[in-house]
Motif scaffolding. Structure first.
Motif: not given
Length: 271
Positions: A135-140, A153-154
C-alpha cells in the motif's frame, strides 16, 4: 582488381567502411555515456536487509540469508507450528511531486514492475513466501493514497505464512534466502529512495495455543534465537557498467573494421 567485387563493387567497400565506422562511433559513445552514468550512480538507492545496509543502482541484484529458530527455551523439547510474516517499509528520496520530470518522488519498493523486486525462499523446503499487498501513500501519515510516480511512502505486511507443522522446537532451524533485483529500466522517480525488509517468525504450540519465541531480534552473525545468522548481502555487478564495457569494446571493433576496409580499398585502388 575491381572485378572480384562484382558490378558496381567499387561503391560497396566505401559504403561498408562508412557504415562500420559510424556504427563504431555510435556504439562507443553510448557505452561511454552509460559508463559515466554507472560510475556516478545517479540513481543510487538504499536497502536495509538481513541486518545490513547497502546501496544499489538500476541493474543491481543480490541475495542474503536469515535463519530462524525458537527463542523460547530452545533446549526444551516441545512440538510447535511455525509461521512467518514478511514486512516491508519503503520511502522516496524526498523529491517534489510537482517537479518536471518527477525526481526522487517514488518509494523504492512500491509493488510495481519498475520498482525493487523481491523473492523470499525457504532453502530447507524450497517454498517461497510473499511480501503481502503493498500500500502506497503521499507520506508516512498514510492518510492519502498515492500511485507511481508520487508514492512517497509504501508498506506491506503479509499474513502469517506456514513454514512447518508439528516440529521439535529444540531442533527446528530454517534458513531463508532473500533475493532482490532493481530493474535496469527504473527511472528518476526512484532516485535516492530506500527500503527495508524483515521476517518475523512465530512458534505456536501444536497441542495448545501458547505463542513461543516470537522474534524480537534479527541481523546478528551469531545465532542466538529469533531471526539470526544473517549473511552479508552479496550484490551482483551493476548491469549498466557491464553493458557499457560491451558497447565500448564493440564500438572499437567496428571502428577498426571500418578503417581496415578503407585501407584495403586504397591498396586495391593503387593495385
Amino acid at each position: 582488381m575491381r572485378g572480384w567485387l562484382g558490378p558496381g563493387g567499387r561503391f560497396l567497400r566505401p559504403r561498408l567502411a562508412a557504415v562500420l565506422v559510424t556504427a563504431g562511433f555510435v556504439s562507443g559513445s553510448l557505452g561511454a555515456v552509460m559508463g559515466i552514468a554507472a560510475a556516478n550512480a545517479a540513481l543510487a538507492q538504499g536497502l536495509n536487509i538481513c541486518g545490513s545496509s547497502l546501496s544499489l543502482a538500476p541493474g543491481d541484484s543480490g541475495t542474503c540469508s536469515e535463519t530462524i529458530s525458537d527463542t523460547a527455551a530452545p533446549t526444551n523439547t516441545s512440538t510447535v507450528n511455525v509461521t512467518v510474516v514478511v514486512s516491508s517499509v519503503s520511502t522516496s528520496g524526498g523529491g517534489s511531486p510537482t517537479a518536471t520530470p518527477p525526481v526522487a518522488t517514488e518509494a523504492l519498493l512500491d509493488g510495481t514492475s519498475s520498482g525493487l523486486q523481491v523473492v523470499i525462499t525457504d532453502l530447507t523446503t524450497g517454498s517461497t513466501f510473499a511480501l503481502g499487498p503493498v500500500s502506497c501513500y503521499t507520506d508516512s501519515s498514510k492518510t492519502t493514497k498515492a500511485t507511481y510516480p508520487t508514492a512517497a511512502y509504501c508498506a506491506s505486511t503479509s499474513k502469517p505464512q506456514r513454514v512447518a507443522s508439528s516440529v521439535d522446537n529444540a531442533k527446528f532451524s530454517n534458513t531463508f534466502q532473500i533475493k532482490w533485483e532493481f530493474p535496469i529500466g527504473a527511472g528518476n522517480p526512484y532516485q535516492g529512495a530506500a527500503a527495508s525488509i524483515s521476517l518475523t517468525p512465530t512458534f505456536t504450540g501444536a497441542t495448545g495455543g501458547a505463542v513461543k519465541g516470537a522474534s524480537t531480534t534479527r541481523g546478528s552473525t551469531t545465532p542466538h534465537g529469533g531471526v539470526s545468522g544473517a549473511s552479508t548481502p552479496a550484490t551482483g555487478a551493476g548491469l549498466p557498467l557491464v553493458l557499457s564495457r560491451i558497447l565500448i569494446v564493440a564500438g572499437l571493433a567496428l571502428l577498426f573494421s571500418g578503417l581496415l576496409v578503407w585501407r584495403r580499398k586504397g591498396h586495391f585502388a593503387r593495385g
